[in-house]
Enzyme design. Structure first.
Site, short mmCIF file in Angstrom:
data_model
loop_
_atom_site.label_atom_id
_atom_site.label_comp_id
_atom_site.label_asym_id
_atom_site.label_seq_id
_atom_site.Cartn_x
_atom_site.Cartn_y
_atom_site.Cartn_z
N SER A 1 1.37 10.61 -1.45
CA SER A 1 0.20 9.74 -1.46
C SER A 1 0.35 8.70 -0.36
CB SER A 1 0.07 9.04 -2.81
OG SER A 1 0.99 7.96 -2.92
N ASP A 2 -0.76 8.13 0.08
CA ASP A 2 -0.64 6.91 0.89
C ASP A 2 -0.34 5.77 -0.07
OD1 ASP A 2 -0.59 5.16 3.01
OD2 ASP A 2 -2.43 5.92 3.91
N TRP A 3 -0.07 4.61 0.48
CA TRP A 3 0.41 3.48 -0.30
C TRP A 3 -0.53 3.20 -1.49
CZ3 TRP A 3 4.64 0.10 0.90
CH2 TRP A 3 4.75 -1.01 0.06
N ALA A 4 -0.04 3.48 -2.70
CA ALA A 4 -0.75 3.20 -3.96
C ALA A 4 -2.08 3.92 -4.08
CB ALA A 4 -0.95 1.70 -4.13
N SER A 5 -2.27 5.01 -3.31
CA SER A 5 -3.58 5.66 -3.36
C SER A 5 -3.83 6.36 -4.69
CB SER A 5 -3.73 6.67 -2.20
OG SER A 5 -2.89 7.79 -2.37
#
Length: 758
Positions: free
Chosen positions: A291-295
């Site tokens: 995932s991207d940051w906290a996506s």
């Protein structure tokens, strides 16, 4: 129990490899080792491999007490963490790796990630600038330099390259990518993957795993507004967005990162179609998806997932294998499996993919193979690395205009005035996304020009571009009121033979969360330029920017314009060597430059529409009433200190059967006084197809170096890969019909030849 002991235990109850395509050519020895290891893992430990934490304390310092840092520390010891990011430096990485390897039950090593976007410590030009070189070998070398320094610092995985195609100059993250064209973007993506990963054997401790990001359609977000939604058709998805990612997968990239945006209402993090159907099945991608940051957590405010349980379920079932900093997989996934709400096969698949890359990197053979303090000192900031990024910087510069032959500057006997605070900046040229570098380490343009000792050079600041020095986390505040330096600059301009003005955006003026609605020179810079022009029109404008700008007035009035982007640590030397003629610029624009923001999105490979230009170039309905339709500078545009002449292209025959290769030939001659390089570009147009095709599409390019008066014949072969396209179901097809092949020095100035596929 230490993992090395497990390898020698006969595997009992081997787990089935789920959703692995036979085309992936997996290493059977590694797969057997994964089977053995996974047979010993609990469901919690498997989920732990799917968990990535950001660096959270001084690892070599005291153990954290209280708060989330203490919990993360404890989870590493419990084997509930598979990866760390932003932990860097051999001592720090060794400390955290030692916890995972020596204090957990199974001793599974961590994979250490970091954003190595355009260099680690020794910064290259921003990626958009590198794309302007059209030099794949130089781009590969730049990524290799970045990989070597990151690896020497203990990092073994980078969150790059970014390969988002975008047509919207308002979007700040353009600076991380390769521009608007999927063909060029795909070639550059593959070059960067090779630079980071080498031959994919990872036999060298100076190569690292790469990440294709952001998957997918991040560059097509509405309004160029960060983290926004993307509403795109299947034609755009299959033919514009996805091809560079396919090139990266074919090049062996080991991880893919989700994008933040929704695609037609579905968060990319939970999009089964792109993650499972396309990436993992159709393309046979064998690495893992992060995932991207906290996506994963951000799917809740998107209005897609009602809570953490729903977000975890949606993400893992869609094919997101690792959770970056959402903190959702570890607390919820194992329980969802126990409740029968998530099939354990999804966890097994994700864990297997992550372990596979760790094995490939050699982390199980030697968890400390990237950790050598002597190597760290020798590699980072080496002379060879500086030479490589200087070469890359020179190749990235684009000459946009050169009337009056103001360039190259004379090395003596010419009074040169240098203006603009960006000319003395040692920080702005580093650009955005340089979290491992040190501030104020760039060679400034002033310092670069001072290397020419015989030059009669005077520097006057004129105005401050910004009101204060920005940082990665602060907004850039441009100077809009302080004109106190105007008069001194105007006085100096009266006595100059040539004026070099360095203007543009600050290095932190583009990048993530740096979208703009105005693409003009920000602040007082254009006003300052106009005031100097009244005194002395012999101006060379040097642009520093991370996106296309609207510089109409400058194009109409300033005789010489140099697009110098943000060129990294050797920026000033590169600019000076081009200005003084020791390097003949050869860069070509990887993006269309608009006349005004109202034209955006503007791009060369558009559809023809039903009412296009007529034979006399008159516009019927497809036009603006208050602006020209054409761009200020087209895609592929760039001048040289010399000139090049193209012959009429010829083709080996006029009709071809499917499967035969049309070969288009052209001769290029250097008709000027300087040796130089030209990027010859091949475009095609499929005139009538089952899905309407763009007016032209880049399908080949070659960098040609010629001495004055020298000619060279070059050939482009068109295979099915160049002649075909994706239909609206994502099937690649090659159709019969008539085609045009066009060759020239940019997308707007081409000579063409026609042929037919039977």
């Amino acid at each position: 129990m230490n993992f090395k002991r497990i390898l020698f235990i006969s595997a009992m109850n081997m787990l089935t490899v789920t959703q692995v395509n036979a085309q992936q050519k997996l290493n059977p020895e590694i797969e057997k080792k994964i089977d053995v290891l996974m047979s010993k893992m609990t469901i919690d430990e498997k989920v732990g491999q799917m968990n990535q934490y950001n660096g959270f304390w001084d690892v070599t310092g005291p153990t954290p007490v209280g708060g989330s840092a203490e919990q993360k520390y404890e989870n590493i010891k419990k084997g509930l963490v598979g990866s760390m990011l932003t932990v860097r430096g051999v001592k720090e990485v060794r400390a955290v790796q030692k916890i995972a390897v020596e204090q957990t039950r199974l001793g599974i090593p961590l994979i250490i990630g970091f954003d190595v976007i355009h260099g680690y410590k020794t910064l290259s030009p921003i990626p958009l600038a590198e794309a302007a070189s059209w030099d794949l070998k130089a781009i590969e070398k730049s990524a290799e330099v970045a990989a070597s320094e990151a690896a020497a610092s203990g990092i073994n995985w980078t969150f790059g390259p970014m390969m988002d195609i975008s047509r919207d100059a308002r979007w700040g993250r353009l600076m991380e990518g390769a521009g608007e064209d999927p063909f060029l973007g795909g070639k550059i993506a593959a070059a960067r993957v090779k630079g980071f990963q080498g031959d994919n054997s990872f036999s060298s401790p100076l190569r690292i795993a790469a990440t294709a990001k952001h998957f997918a359609a991040y560059g097509f977000i509405e309004g160029g507004l960060e983290y926004n939604s993307a509403e795109i058709g299947t034609n755009t998805l299959y033919n514009q967005v996805l091809p560079p990612f396919k090139e990266a997968v074919d090049a062996g990239i080991r991880s893919v990162m989700n994008s933040f945006n929704t695609i037609n209402g579905v968060p990319a993090t939970a999009d089964k179609h792109i993650l499972r159907d396309i990436l993992k099945q159709k393309w046979a991608f064998s690495g893992f998806v992060i995932s991207d940051w906290a996506s994963i957590r951000e799917m809740i405010p998107w209005g897609y997932s009602k809570d953490e349980n729903a977000a975890a379920k949606a993400a893992v079932e869609a094919g997101t294998d690792m959770d970056m900093e959402s903190g959702i997989y570890v607390p919820y996934l194992a329980e969802l499996v126990k409740q029968g709400k998530v099939n354990e096969s999804y966890i097994d698949e994700a864990c297997r993919r992550i372990l596979r890359v760790k094995f490939e990197l050699g982390l199980f053979d030697d968890p400390y193979r990237f950790l050598d303090e002597k190597r760290e000192k020798e590699v980072i900031g080496s002379k060879a690395n500086h030479e490589a990024v200087l070469d890359m910087a020179k190749k990235s510069i684009v000459l946009l205009k050169n009337e009056k032959n103001l360039l190259p500057l004379k090395k003596s006997g010419q009074k040169i005035l240098l203006l603009g605070s960006l000319a003395e900046s040692k920080n702005s040229p580093l650009g955005s996304w340089r979290i491992a570098s040190d501030n104020n380490t760039a060679v400034s343009v002033l310092e670069g020009m001072k290397q020419y000792k015989e030059s009669d050079l005077q520097y006057v600041k004129g105005i401050n571009t910004t009101t204060e020095e920005p940082t990665f986390l602060t907004e850039v505040q441009y100077n809009t009121t302080d004109r106190s330096g105007f008069e001194e600059a105007k006085k100096a301009a009266k006595n100059a033979d040539v004026i070099v003005m360095v203007l543009g955006e600050h290095g932190f003026g583009s990048g993530e969360a740096r979208s703009r609605t105005d693409l003009n020179l920000p602040g007082l810079q254009e006003e300052f330029m106009k005031e100097i022009y009244k005194i002395n029109p012999n101006i060379v404008l040097v642009l520093n920017n991370g996106r296309p700008l609207t510089i109409n007035w400058a194009d109409e009035n300033i005789p010489a314009i140099v697009e110098a982007w943000q060129l990294g640590i050797q920026a000033g030397n590169a600019v000076a060597q081009v200005l003084y003629g020791d390097y003949n610029p050869s860069g070509k624009l990887p993006m269309t430059f608009p006349r005004n923001v109202g034209q955006v999105p503007i791009y060369y490979n558009h559809m023809n529409t039903g009412r296009p230009f007529d034979k006399d170039n008159n516009v019927f309905w497809t036009h603006y009433s208050d602006s020209e339709k054409t761009p200020l500078y087209p895609f592929g545009y760039g001048l040289s200190y010399t000139t090049f002449e193209y012959s009429q292209p010829v083709i080996n025959k006029n009709q071809f059967q499917k499967g035969e290769k049309p070969v288009v030939s052209v001769t290029i001659k250097n008709t000027g006084k300087y040796a130089g390089k030209e990027v010859a570009q091949l475009y095609i147009h499929d005139e009538f197809a089952s899905v309407a095709r763009p007016v032209k599409e880049l399908k080949g390019f070659e960098l040609v170096e010629l001495k004055p008066g020298e000619s060279k014949a070059i050939q482009f072969s068109l295979t099915d890969k160049e002649l075909g396209f994706y239909d609206n179901s994502g099937n690649f097809i090659v159709e019969s019909g008539t085609f045009k092949a066009m060759i020239g020095g940019n997308s707007a100035e081409v000579k063409q030849v026609s042929f037919e596929i039977k």
